[in-house]
Motif scaffolding. Sequence first.
Motif, PDB file in Angstrom:
ATOM      1  N   SER A 195      36.963  48.256  44.515  1.00  0.00           N
ATOM      2  CA  SER A 195      35.864  49.098  44.994  1.00  0.00           C
ATOM      3  C   SER A 195      35.656  48.918  46.491  1.00  0.00           C
ATOM      4  CB  SER A 195      34.578  48.792  44.226  1.00  0.00           C
ATOM      5  OG  SER A 195      34.149  47.457  44.438  1.00  0.00           O
ATOM      6  N   ALA A 239      30.359  52.138  44.436  1.00  0.00           N
ATOM      7  CA  ALA A 239      31.724  52.122  43.907  1.00  0.00           C
ATOM      8  C   ALA A 239      31.921  50.970  42.924  1.00  0.00           C
ATOM      9  CB  ALA A 239      32.726  52.016  45.059  1.00  0.00           C
ATOM     10  N   PHE A 240      31.381  49.804  43.241  1.00  0.00           N
ATOM     11  CA  PHE A 240      31.544  48.653  42.349  1.00  0.00           C
ATOM     12  C   PHE A 240      30.887  48.895  40.996  1.00  0.00           C
ATOM     13  CE2 PHE A 240      29.773  44.773  40.506  1.00  0.00           C
ATOM     14  CZ  PHE A 240      30.955  44.106  40.207  1.00  0.00           C
ATOM     15  N   TRP A 272      30.005  50.788  48.957  1.00  0.00           N
ATOM     16  CA  TRP A 272      30.635  49.713  48.192  1.00  0.00           C
ATOM     17  C   TRP A 272      29.859  49.363  46.927  1.00  0.00           C
ATOM     18  CZ3 TRP A 272      32.566  44.387  50.450  1.00  0.00           C
ATOM     19  CH2 TRP A 272      33.352  43.746  49.484  1.00  0.00           C
ATOM     20  N   ALA A 301      37.346  44.427  40.279  1.00  0.00           N
ATOM     21  CA  ALA A 301      36.400  45.502  40.589  1.00  0.00           C
ATOM     22  C   ALA A 301      35.845  45.356  42.008  1.00  0.00           C
ATOM     23  CB  ALA A 301      35.269  45.535  39.564  1.00  0.00           C
ATOM     24  N   LEU A 349      32.872  51.608  39.106  1.00  0.00           N
ATOM     25  CA  LEU A 349      34.156  51.113  38.621  1.00  0.00           C
ATOM     26  C   LEU A 349      33.982  50.141  37.470  1.00  0.00           C
ATOM     27  CD1 LEU A 349      37.263  50.888  38.998  1.00  0.00           C
ATOM     28  CD2 LEU A 349      36.801  49.033  40.595  1.00  0.00           C
TER      29      LEU A 349
END
Length: 76
Positions: free
Chosen positions: A16, A53-54, A50, A12, A57
């Motif tokens: 990400s 996104a992390f 980031w 991840a 995800l």
Amino acid sequence: MLKPKHTPVVFALLMSGTMAGIVSAVVVIINTGLDAGTPQRWLSSYVIAWPVAFVSLYSLKDKVTKVAEKLTNPPS
């Protein structure tokens, strides 16, 4: 070396980070153009993108996997 149980988190983080970097660069360039200030604008965008996104995800991976499996496996 990390243990195999950490694979989902490492995946991840890497995925990400890669996707956030690419997408934030494209969006910054489209919205503001490519000039000497682009790297700074991109970095400012990336440090926000980031973590978003992390978390997205990592928290959605199981649900997205189930949808992908339903779309790719024939009905029994």
